[in-house]
Each structure stands twice: as C-alpha cells, then as structure tokens.
Scaffold this motif. Structure first.
Motif, PDB file in Angstrom:
ATOM      1  N   UNK A  70       0.760  -1.243   0.069  1.00  0.00           N
ATOM      2  CA  UNK A  70       0.037  -0.035  -0.001  1.00  0.00           C
ATOM      3  C   UNK A  70       0.950   1.311   0.072  1.00  0.00           C
ATOM      4  N   UNK A  71       0.462   2.256  -0.696  1.00  0.00           N
ATOM      5  CA  UNK A  71       0.924   3.404  -1.117  1.00  0.00           C
ATOM      6  C   UNK A  71       0.222   4.800  -0.030  1.00  0.00           C
ATOM      7  N   UNK A  72       0.962   5.387   0.716  1.00  0.00           N
ATOM      8  CA  UNK A  72       0.276   6.474   1.068  1.00  0.00           C
ATOM      9  C   UNK A  72       0.058   7.646   0.462  1.00  0.00           C
ATOM     10  N   UNK A  73      -0.791   8.168  -0.101  1.00  0.00           N
ATOM     11  CA  UNK A  73      -1.046   9.261  -1.007  1.00  0.00           C
ATOM     12  C   UNK A  73      -1.334  10.597   0.254  1.00  0.00           C
ATOM     13  N   UNK A  74      -1.163  11.564  -0.487  1.00  0.00           N
ATOM     14  CA  UNK A  74      -1.683  13.192   0.159  1.00  0.00           C
ATOM     15  C   UNK A  74      -3.223  13.352   0.023  1.00  0.00           C
ATOM     16  N   UNK A  75      -3.586  12.960  -1.078  1.00  0.00           N
ATOM     17  CA  UNK A  75      -5.060  13.592  -1.637  1.00  0.00           C
ATOM     18  C   UNK A  75      -6.022  12.370  -1.953  1.00  0.00           C
ATOM     19  N   UNK A  76      -5.575  11.231  -2.004  1.00  0.00           N
ATOM     20  CA  UNK A  76      -6.405   9.957  -2.192  1.00  0.00           C
ATOM     21  C   UNK A  76      -7.023  10.287  -3.503  1.00  0.00           C
ATOM     22  N   UNK A  77      -8.594   9.862  -3.468  1.00  0.00           N
ATOM     23  CA  UNK A  77      -9.357  10.039  -4.527  1.00  0.00           C
ATOM     24  C   UNK A  77      -9.586  11.293  -5.381  1.00  0.00           C
ATOM     25  N   UNK A  78      -9.325  12.192  -4.687  1.00  0.00           N
ATOM     26  CA  UNK A  78      -9.557  13.570  -5.237  1.00  0.00           C
ATOM     27  C   UNK A  78      -8.823  13.951  -6.199  1.00  0.00           C
ATOM     28  N   UNK A  79      -7.291  13.673  -5.940  1.00  0.00           N
ATOM     29  CA  UNK A  79      -6.456  13.918  -7.217  1.00  0.00           C
ATOM     30  C   UNK A  79      -6.570  12.923  -8.335  1.00  0.00           C
ATOM     31  N   UNK A  80      -7.069  11.827  -8.109  1.00  0.00           N
ATOM     32  CA  UNK A  80      -7.326  10.850  -9.423  1.00  0.00           C
ATOM     33  C   UNK A  80      -8.714  11.088 -10.041  1.00  0.00           C
ATOM     34  N   UNK A  81      -9.447  11.748  -9.317  1.00  0.00           N
ATOM     35  CA  UNK A  81     -10.915  12.043 -10.014  1.00  0.00           C
ATOM     36  C   UNK A  81     -10.562  13.551 -10.726  1.00  0.00           C
ATOM     37  N   UNK A  82      -9.680  14.260 -10.388  1.00  0.00           N
ATOM     38  CA  UNK A  82      -9.455  15.564 -10.766  1.00  0.00           C
ATOM     39  C   UNK A  82      -8.653  15.279 -12.162  1.00  0.00           C
ATOM     40  N   UNK A  83      -7.713  14.240 -12.198  1.00  0.00           N
ATOM     41  CA  UNK A  83      -6.989  13.739 -13.208  1.00  0.00           C
ATOM     42  C   UNK A  83      -7.677  13.299 -14.456  1.00  0.00           C
TER      43      UNK A  83
END
Length: 226
Positions: A70-83
């Motif tokens: 598992x990789x700790x992200x800072x934004x989670x799904x928010x960054x993925x959905x924005x992309x």
C-alpha cells in the motif's frame, strides 16, 4: 510506389533509440516509458479509462495496487478524479517524442548521482540543476523541462503516477507530459536507495547534440572526453 510498412510499436521504440551509444542502451523500463508517454500524448482521454479502473484500489488515502505494498497518498481519490476530468477534456493528437542521446545522458547522470545516495528532487549532489546537466550534452532551444518519478518499477504505473500528480499543486508533471512544444525526450531509469526505482525524463522543444563532451562522474568529477 511501395505501400507503407507498419512496424510494431515496440520495434519503433527500439529503432528510435538506436542512435544512443552502447553504454546508453535503453532498458525495458526506459523503452516502456517512452512508448507509454507517446501513447498518452496521442490519446490522453483513453488514459482516463485506465484511471477509472483504479478507483477501487483506494482506501482513504492509501493506494492498494494489486500485488504491491500500500502507498500513502496525500490527496487520495481527489487527485485521481481531478486527473480523470482533466484527461476527458484533452483533445490529444500531440506529436511523438523522439529520444535524444544527449538528453538521455543528462537524465542518466541524475539517476547515477542521486539514486545511490537516496536523494530526492531535481538538484544533483554536485549542486547541478537540470538545465546544467542538459548543457553538458548539447544545445537546447525553445524550452526544457524535467520530470522525476520514484518507486513502482513498471512503466505504466510510473506514468500514471505522473498523470495523477498527487500532492503537486500545479500538476506540473502532467502538464509537462502534455506540452505540445516538446519534440525530444531523454529517459533514464535506475536504482534508488530509498524508493527502489527512479526514472528521469528530460524534455526539449529543440536540441542539438554535442559531438564532444566530458563523461560525468557522480560527485561532479568530469572524466575523459568522448
């Protein structure tokens, strides 16, 4: 007139890299990165579908890539959905990037200089900025940029990391990948003491290869002219 010959994408990558000296023979990861970058530039909207399939891998801010740690992200799904939203509005059709021996050497210098030391970022252990490393191997024109990505160990995952650009406020890595000004790229990947793997991508709008240059030695000690 002879009919056009269609070559497999992987073979095209290999042929494009053929001008690099034997010491710079690209690795499978570097070849894969080049092909993935060019596919992304040609059709970024298609990569939105790739990202959508990864939504189920998130548990809060933890990214659980199947079979991986598992990789700790800072934004989670928010960054993925924005992309995803950003890619769906991209028209694509950008030109393929041609691999440059000089830009690849500049990228490789940074991998050798920082990977073994476990350093992070664009500044070399010798204090060099990316434009100084590029200047060692040729003359650039227009503009240049550099992306660095750590961990993962496969081209697709390392490209997705740059596309999502978690925690990077201006999404600069994604913007670099989609910059229509670029014509040349240098890619070098190698071991990183902390993150396991790293890849450096150096981009240029124009680049004239140097015919003579000093071999860079980690620590900033120039070697013999080539």
């Amino acid at each position: 007139m002879r009919p056009p010959i269609s070559l497999p994408a992987g073979l095209i990558c290999a042929l494009l890299f053929a001008g690099i000296a034997a010491a710079q023979t690209p690795s499978p990861l570097e070849l894969g990165m080049l092909e993935n970058v060019n596919q992304f530039r040609a059709d970024p909207a298609a990569w939105a579908d790739v990202l959508k399939r990864e939504r189920s891998w998130y548990r809060g801010n933890l990214l659980h890539i199947p079979g991986g740690t598992p990789i700790a992200t800072q934004e989670g799904l928010r960054a993925l959905n924005e992309a995803i939203a950003a890619l769906e509005s991209e028209r694509g059709g950008l030109s393929r990037l041609t691999p440059s021996p000089g830009l690849s050497r500049a990228a490789a210098d940074h991998v050798r200089d920082t990977g073994g030391r476990g350093l992070f970022g664009h500044k070399g252990a010798d204090g060099s900025a990316f434009n100084q490393r590029i200047d060692r191997y040729g003359t650039w024109s227009g503009s240049i940029a550099e992306n660095i990505v750590y961990g993962m160990g496969n081209a697709r995952a390392m490209l997705v990391q740059q596309i999502v650009d978690d925690s990077v406020k201006d999404r600069g890595h994604r913007l670099n990948l989609l910059n229509p000004a670029w014509r040349y790229v240098g890619i070098a990947c190698g071991h990183h003491k902390i993150y396991g793997e790293m890849c450096v991508l150096d981009f240029a709008a124009g680049f004239q290869e140097a015919t003579v240059f000093d071999r860079f030695e980690p620590g900033g000690r120039p070697g013999t002219p080539q």
